[in-house]
Write an enzyme that holds these catalytic residues in place. Structure first.
Site, PDB file in Angstrom:
ATOM      1  N   GLU A 390       0.951  -1.153  -0.063  1.00 33.22           N
ATOM      2  CA  GLU A 390      -0.068   0.010   0.218  1.00 33.22           C
ATOM      3  C   GLU A 390       0.881   1.120   0.023  1.00 33.22           C
ATOM      4  OE1 GLU A 390      -2.811  -0.282  -0.573  1.00 33.22           O
ATOM      5  OE2 GLU A 390      -3.072  -2.513  -0.402  1.00 33.22           O
ATOM      6  N   HIS A 396       3.524   6.471  -5.031  1.00 36.52           N
ATOM      7  CA  HIS A 396       3.211   6.725  -6.432  1.00 36.52           C
ATOM      8  C   HIS A 396       2.191   8.058  -6.580  1.00 36.52           C
ATOM      9  CE1 HIS A 396       2.155   4.637 -10.653  1.00 36.52           C
ATOM     10  NE2 HIS A 396       2.523   5.755 -11.028  1.00 36.52           N
TER      11      HIS A 396
HETATM   12 ZN   LIG Z   1      -2.582  -2.918  -4.935  1.00 35.65          ZN
END
Ligand SMILES: [Zn+2]
Length: 599
Positions: A390, A396
């Site tokens: 996660e 990201h």
């Molecule tokens: Zn994922």
């Protein structure tokens, strides 16, 4: 141990949602503001073709509405997940959803109207109006659709067909989630328990073989009773895909599906070919599994139970944070410092379970919020892996939001699982290098092998199945239950069939239980995602700095270019066999290690 109530959880264990809205009143204010802004957006309807300036204003207005809307929706949803029994937040969340639907309807005129403007005009505007240049990729991406837009009358008919087209998926969902009952089986203690879809995987992972066997047989015997109904439902879904592809003048249903993200069909073919070339590794895996489980023959219901005993290692959250950071150290100080703060003082993470909290884990948030993480952290290895996963998504999001304007900050499904899987790969590599405990090593390798088997091999097999099914319909053939069983069974025989393996007859009907088949040509992205992530992690580990730079740039790139281009700049060309082969090479090496450790 009794679970804490939400208000009993100390702040440092909770995500910091107060930095978004400190009160329901503050949320209501923004909710009302979004409602006020919607007419300002719809005021542009019919005007986009006027000038470059007007188009730019409309796009900016759309982004402004959408940015605030997302913040409103996301906060309410996360508050609801903190305690799903809290009716205040249930109500806010429901209102958020309906506001979202309203806003989507209000913005629906944009794409068709842009498509009605001649491409030369838009391109001339892009050169004239500096502000519009920030939308160049988005507008070019929209213009690609031009060849597939039909006359207004045809478009209207297609729009009216929407619900009918979605019917097969709907029907399958109702049957699968509400009507089907799978009966009972005897669990490990000999208790009669109901078999449900939710419990199926847990039973299949049971160390007691008879429990696995009963679950497998009960589940597929049930699907087999409904095979004609489900075959007709699935066949209708495939026919609808083919109908829409033809209506919009795509060469095939697959071409239509991949057109959305501009992924060349060669990526798909390449995945299938490379995985098929590497089936001997999967066969070797199956044989190793049979030996390690001490079985004369392996059945389909023996594929999910762990090959090694669970390692009972207690890993408190604080230790997990430290370990994950050490594993991610190759990414450099900046990355690790942001990640450290996110997992600690910046309070991105809602760490532990509490009464009424939503189960599972996810990364969520909006352009204007922190990239939050919901966990149900359990003090064990699996939870540490979930945290790393996660965190990959959140980093990201963090980097893309920082480095991209709002309209490019989201990333596509094609790349969505890259950053998360990348982190898991680095964590595995770090843990394997830093332990001498053979049991822990075997546990870690088992974990990695399983994710390759279920994500790379299995999803590719699914991708192959739906490709064949669509081709049959495109060739005018019928998809009956017998035909579907045959296609699916043959694939299983090719993928798993090796010495000592029994490919059970009942597996032939597994196609009938896969909900993803109703979103055609979707699952291949799981397989390409894990391949890209593995290839990138290998490059970072072996090449160092230049690979790290490329990877960090990828995290910062959002959707500012087509996904395959972004990955290419990061160092993986998904139109070539290399990244897939690189990932499968890692699988083969892990298999070697496991064979050695197992003796
Ligand atoms: Zn994922």
């Amino acid at each position: 141990m009794k679970l804490k109530k939400r208000h009993e959880v100390p702040d440092e264990h909770k995500w910091d949602l107060d930095s978004v809205y400190g009160s329901v009143e503050a949320w209501e204010k923004d909710y009302a503001r979004v409602e006020e802004m919607l007419p300002q957006l719809t005021a542009f309807q019919g005007r986009l073709g006027e000038s470059a300036a007007t188009l730019l204003q409309a796009l900016k207005m759309r982004d402004e509405v959408s940015k605030l809307l997302e913040q409103v929706v996301v906060w309410a949803r996360m508050k609801e997940d903190e305690d799903t029994a809290n009716s205040t937040y249930q109500a806010l969340s429901a209102r958020g959803r309906s506001l979202y639907a309203k806003a989507t309807a209000a913005a629906a005129f944009l794409t068709p109207e842009i498509l009605a403007i001649p491409a030369e005009t838009i391109r001339a505007w892009l050169d004239q109006e500096p502000g519009l240049a920030a939308y160049r990729h988005e507008l070019e991406n929209t213009l690609r659709q031009k060849a597939h837009v039909r006359s207004p009358e045809v478009e209207e008919l297609l729009a009216q067909m929407g619900e009918v087209g979605a019917a097969p998926s709907d029907i399958f969902g109702k049957l699968n989630n509400a009507d089907l009952k799978f009966g009972t089986i005897k669990d490990e203690q000999g208790n009669e328990v109901e078999l449900t879809l939710g419990r199926y995987l847990r039973f299949l992972e049971s160390p007691v073989r008879d429990v696995r066997k009963q679950a497998f047989e009960a589940l597929f015997t049930t699907y087999r009773k409904f095979r004609n109904t489900i075959a007709a439902t699935y066949a209708s879904s495939v026919k609808a895909d083919v109908f829409y592809a033809r209506a919009r003048r795509y060469p095939s249903a697959r071409a239509a599906a991949l057109f959305g993200t501009n992924v060349p069909e060669s990526v798909y073919d390449n995945l299938l070919a490379t995985v098929n070339k590497n089936l001997p590794s999967l066969h070797r895996y199956v044989q190793l599994r049979r030996r390690m489980l001490g079985l004369d023959e392996l059945h389909m219901y023996d594929l999910y139970t762990p090959m090694v005993a669970d390692v009972d290692r207690k890993i408190p959250y604080e230790e997990a944070v430290e370990t994950v950071l050490k594993a991610l150290a190759p990414l450099g100080e900046e990355y690790c410092e942001i990640a450290r703060r996110g997992m600690t003082v910046d309070r991105w993470v809602d760490i532990y379970e509490n009464e009424g909290k939503r189960s599972g884990a996810y990364s969520f948030g909006s352009y204007t919020t922190k990239p939050y993480i919901l966990m149900n952290y359990q003090d064990n290895l699996d939870s540490m892996f979930t945290l790393a996963h996660e965190l990959g998504h959140s980093m990201h999001s963090y980097f893309s939001r920082r480095h991209q304007p709002y309209h490019y900050a989201d990333y596509t499904i094609f790349v969505a699982e890259v950053a998360s899987t990348f982190n898991e790969a680095l964590l595995t590599d770090y843990l394997l290098k830093s332990t001498d405990d053979p049991r822990l090593k075997m546990y870690l390798i088992n974990h990695q092998l399983e994710s390759f088997r279920t994500t790379l091999y299995r999803q590719t097999m699914f991708a192959e199945f739906e490709h064949i099914a669509h081709q049959r319909v495109e060739n005018g053939e019928a998809l009956t239950a017998d035909v579907l069983d045959e296609i699916y069974y043959d694939l299983n025989k090719r993928y798993y069939g090796t010495e000592g393996m029994v490919v059970d007859d009942l597996i032939a009907v597994e196609w009938a239980r896969i909900p993803h088949f109703y979103s055609a040509f979707y699952v291949y992205q799981y397989a390409t995602g894990i391949s890209a992530a593995t290839a990138l992690s290998q490059q970072v580990l072996t090449e160092g700095r230049p690979a790290v730079e490329r990877y960090l740039n990828f995290l910062k790139s959002g959707s500012s270019d087509y996904s395959t281009n972004l990955l290419k700049q990061a160092g993986v060309d998904m139109t070539s066999p290399e990244p897939i082969q690189q990932a499968l090479d890692v699988f083969a090496r892990l298999l070697d290690q496991m064979e050695q450790l197992a003796g």
